[in-house]
Design a protein around this motif. Structure first.
Motif, PDB file in Angstrom:
ATOM      1  N   ASP A  55      38.496  67.128  62.511  1.00 10.49           N
ATOM      2  CA  ASP A  55      37.760  67.523  61.305  1.00 10.49           C
ATOM      3  C   ASP A  55      36.430  68.144  61.727  1.00 10.49           C
ATOM      4  O   ASP A  55      35.748  67.625  62.607  1.00 10.49           O
ATOM      5  CB  ASP A  55      37.517  66.305  60.408  1.00 10.49           C
ATOM      6  N   TYR A  80      40.569  80.942  46.699  1.00 14.64           N
ATOM      7  CA  TYR A  80      41.085  79.686  47.278  1.00 14.64           C
ATOM      8  C   TYR A  80      42.610  79.687  47.247  1.00 14.64           C
ATOM      9  O   TYR A  80      43.278  79.474  48.279  1.00 14.64           O
ATOM     10  CB  TYR A  80      40.539  78.471  46.501  1.00 14.64           C
ATOM     11  N   LYS A  83      45.389  79.721  50.352  1.00 13.14           N
ATOM     12  CA  LYS A  83      46.401  78.668  50.542  1.00 13.14           C
ATOM     13  C   LYS A  83      47.808  79.278  50.497  1.00 13.14           C
ATOM     14  O   LYS A  83      48.704  78.854  51.231  1.00 13.14           O
ATOM     15  CB  LYS A  83      46.262  77.582  49.457  1.00 13.14           C
ATOM     16  N   SER A 107      38.260  73.782  50.127  1.00  9.78           N
ATOM     17  CA  SER A 107      39.113  73.348  49.017  1.00  9.78           C
ATOM     18  C   SER A 107      38.546  73.578  47.616  1.00  9.78           C
ATOM     19  O   SER A 107      39.215  73.254  46.638  1.00  9.78           O
ATOM     20  CB  SER A 107      39.420  71.847  49.179  1.00  9.78           C
ATOM     21  N   ILE A 124      41.654  63.759  50.502  1.00  9.17           N
ATOM     22  CA  ILE A 124      43.080  63.455  50.678  1.00  9.17           C
ATOM     23  C   ILE A 124      43.366  63.067  52.120  1.00  9.17           C
ATOM     24  O   ILE A 124      44.114  62.116  52.398  1.00  9.17           O
ATOM     25  CB  ILE A 124      43.945  64.656  50.236  1.00  9.17           C
ATOM     26  N   ALA A 131      44.686  65.926  42.641  1.00  6.41           N
ATOM     27  CA  ALA A 131      44.569  64.515  43.017  1.00  6.41           C
ATOM     28  C   ALA A 131      43.237  63.978  42.502  1.00  6.41           C
ATOM     29  O   ALA A 131      42.290  64.738  42.306  1.00  6.41           O
ATOM     30  CB  ALA A 131      44.617  64.390  44.534  1.00  6.41           C
TER      31      ALA A 131
HETATM   32  P1  NAD Z   1      38.214  68.141  50.944  1.00  4.58           P
HETATM   33  O1  NAD Z   1      37.360  69.347  50.728  1.00  4.58           O
HETATM   34  O2  NAD Z   1      37.795  66.829  50.370  1.00  4.58           O
HETATM   35  O3  NAD Z   1      38.421  67.903  52.514  1.00  4.58           O
HETATM   36  C1  NAD Z   1      38.653  68.955  53.410  1.00  4.58           C
HETATM   37  C2  NAD Z   1      38.371  68.435  54.824  1.00  4.58           C
HETATM   38  O4  NAD Z   1      38.657  69.503  55.732  1.00  4.58           O
HETATM   39  C3  NAD Z   1      36.919  68.026  55.047  1.00  4.58           C
HETATM   40  O5  NAD Z   1      36.864  66.794  55.734  1.00  4.58           O
HETATM   41  C4  NAD Z   1      36.347  69.152  55.909  1.00  4.58           C
HETATM   42  O6  NAD Z   1      35.315  68.720  56.765  1.00  4.58           O
HETATM   43  C5  NAD Z   1      37.592  69.584  56.668  1.00  4.58           C
HETATM   44  N1  NAD Z   1      37.502  70.968  57.150  1.00  4.58           N
HETATM   45  C6  NAD Z   1      37.088  72.069  56.467  1.00  4.58           C
HETATM   46  N2  NAD Z   1      37.124  73.149  57.263  1.00  4.58           N
HETATM   47  C7  NAD Z   1      37.570  72.727  58.471  1.00  4.58           C
HETATM   48  C8  NAD Z   1      37.829  73.391  59.717  1.00  4.58           C
HETATM   49  N3  NAD Z   1      37.610  74.708  59.875  1.00  4.58           N
HETATM   50  N4  NAD Z   1      38.297  72.636  60.738  1.00  4.58           N
HETATM   51  C9  NAD Z   1      38.508  71.304  60.610  1.00  4.58           C
HETATM   52  N5  NAD Z   1      38.250  70.639  59.454  1.00  4.58           N
HETATM   53  C10 NAD Z   1      37.796  71.343  58.406  1.00  4.58           C
HETATM   54  O7  NAD Z   1      39.658  68.575  50.435  1.00  4.58           O
HETATM   55  P2  NAD Z   1      40.793  67.706  49.737  1.00  4.58           P
HETATM   56  O8  NAD Z   1      40.593  67.746  48.290  1.00  4.58           O
HETATM   57  O9  NAD Z   1      40.918  66.413  50.431  1.00  4.58           O
HETATM   58  O10 NAD Z   1      42.055  68.610  50.074  1.00  4.58           O
HETATM   59  C11 NAD Z   1      42.835  68.353  51.247  1.00  4.58           C
HETATM   60  C12 NAD Z   1      43.991  69.324  51.285  1.00  4.58           C
HETATM   61  O11 NAD Z   1      44.793  69.158  50.121  1.00  4.58           O
HETATM   62  C13 NAD Z   1      43.552  70.793  51.298  1.00  4.58           C
HETATM   63  O12 NAD Z   1      44.436  71.503  52.136  1.00  4.58           O
HETATM   64  C14 NAD Z   1      43.734  71.224  49.854  1.00  4.58           C
HETATM   65  O13 NAD Z   1      43.995  72.604  49.769  1.00  4.58           O
HETATM   66  C15 NAD Z   1      44.930  70.385  49.440  1.00  4.58           C
HETATM   67  N6  NAD Z   1      45.012  70.086  47.999  1.00  4.58           N
HETATM   68  C16 NAD Z   1      44.059  69.331  47.398  1.00  4.58           C
HETATM   69  C17 NAD Z   1      44.196  69.021  46.048  1.00  4.58           C
HETATM   70  C18 NAD Z   1      43.195  68.143  45.339  1.00  4.58           C
HETATM   71  O14 NAD Z   1      43.372  67.879  44.151  1.00  4.58           O
HETATM   72  N7  NAD Z   1      42.166  67.653  45.985  1.00  4.58           N
HETATM   73  C19 NAD Z   1      45.290  69.494  45.321  1.00  4.58           C
HETATM   74  C20 NAD Z   1      46.234  70.286  45.976  1.00  4.58           C
HETATM   75  C21 NAD Z   1      46.097  70.545  47.330  1.00  4.58           C
END
Ligand code: NAD
Length: 327
Positions: A37, A152, A156, A87, A17, A182
């Motif tokens: 990141d 998780y 959150k 995540s 995302i 997503a």
């Molecule tokens: P993802 O796992 O694809 O990406 C997470 C990113 O955060 C990665 O690039 C990782 O390297 C980085 N990261 C992890 N720990 C870190 C740290 N300590 N410091 C800096 N960077 C760090 O996750 P996503 O699916 O893209 O989700 C993004 C956000 O959206 C998250 O907060 C997640 O909770 C929220 N979210 C996602 C969904 C979904 O369907 N994917 C739905 C609801 C909410």
């Protein structure tokens, strides 16, 4: 860039995302983006390759829970879009500690930096903080109680509530979005749709939890990112906005849709043991976000077709992410 460019810090911008948030922000002419990141197994610089060399884009490898890094970066930007997180629900079940550190402590560290420098923060939260919906058509509104059911979701929810507390206690301009599932290009292959799509493309069985009864709402990632930006631009500080309005279907129907979209034989759908405490269904109302002028643009079938096409063309990306996940 004639007018002064707004400078946005996107945490987690190398993830799924986060990288789409960066795309959407840099689509705007008068915006600069710094990504923070940690490049965990879930992050990849390849997700940002479209922006390498753009003078409006800077990448910083670092940890959101690192006070010094957070403070220095927040001081240099106008606002923060906080998407960094651990995540994956399954990983939180086997190892909750990293989730508490990144999701809870990381959010507190960023909030403190925003407080010190007077910067607004948009918190990217999840509909999983509400817990599971009843097995009917009910939908959670933003004032529903938070009843997270996985480590998780609990981490959150803690971060989400810290944002509310900082708004109340310190009067900080913090806005929260709680998004549904997503899907789209660049999603880590450990998640459901890329797992099914890459299995189907590789000719492997599609591993569906239990009998595929669980229901999920799916929203294409560009609409999801647009929802975040609507809340960032026009949301009320202190408010929470659900991002929903996706397409709800059972995991079995999702796997069937992937078979139809990839040309795989539906007989390749296989069943695996259920996840402990697996939430049956999530669904949220998005009236508040729609009132800000947001609505989804990409129909589920079109989004799925685009996703399948992307994974077809990026087989090595998925292989590399799988290898990274084993390190
Ligand atoms: P993802 O796992 O694809 O990406 C997470 C990113 O955060 C990665 O690039 C990782 O390297 C980085 N990261 C992890 N720990 C870190 C740290 N300590 N410091 C800096 N960077 C760090 O996750 P996503 O699916 O893209 O989700 C993004 C956000 O959206 C998250 O907060 C997640 O909770 C929220 N979210 C996602 C969904 C979904 O369907 N994917 C739905 C609801 C909410």
């Amino acid at each position: 860039m004639s007018e002064r460019a707004e400078h946005v810090l996107v945490t987690g911008g190398a993830g799924f995302i986060g990288s789409h948030l960066v795309d959407a922000l840099l689509d705007r002419p008068a915006v600069r983006v710094t990504v923070l990141d940690a490049l965990t197994y879930a992050g990849s610089r390849a997700n940002l390759s479209a922006h390498e060399g753009d003078e409006r884009f800077v990448f910083v490898e670092g940890d959101v829970a690192d006070t010094g890094v957070a403070d220095r970066l927040v001081a240099g930007v106008d606002r923060v879009l906080h998407a960094a997180a651990e995540s994956h629900v399954d990983r939180s079940i086997t190892g909750p500690a990293a989730f508490v550190r990144t999701n809870v402590t990381g959010t507190q560290v960023l909030l403190d930096a925003c407080r010190a420098h007077g910067r607004p923060l948009l918190m990217v939260s999840t509909d999983e903080v509400y817990g599971a919906n009843a097995d009917d058509d009910s939908l959670f509104a933003e004032d529903a109680p938070l009843r997270p059911r996985s480590p998780y979701a609990a981490s959150k929810a803690a971060a989400d509530l810290l944002c509310a507390a900082y708004h109340v206690t310190y009067g900080m301009p913090v806005t929260v979005v709680r998004g549904t599932n997503a899907f789209g290009p660049r999603q880590n292959p450990e998640k459901a749709i890329p797992t099914y799509v890459t299995a189907a493309l590789d000719g492997r069985p599609l591993p569906v939890y239990d009998r595929g009864r669980q229901r999920r709402e799916w929203l294409f990632v560009t609409d999801w990112a647009a929802g975040c930006l609507a809340a960032m631009d026009r949301g009320e500080p202190g408010a929470v906005y659900n991002i929903g309005a996706g397409h709800e279907l059972s995991n079995l129907d999702l796997a069937r849709a992937v078979c139809a979209g990839t040309g795989a034989d539906p007989a390749s759908i296989g069943f695996v043991d259920d996840r402990p405490g697996h939430d049956f269904r999530y669904g949220v109302r998005s009236d508040l976000l729609r009132a800000l002028g947001w609505s989804p643009r990409v129909a589920f079938d079109e989004g799925l077709a685009r996703t399948v096409e992307w994974y077809r063309e990026h087989r090595s990306w998925a292989d590399e992410m799988r290898v990274a996940a084993t390190r």
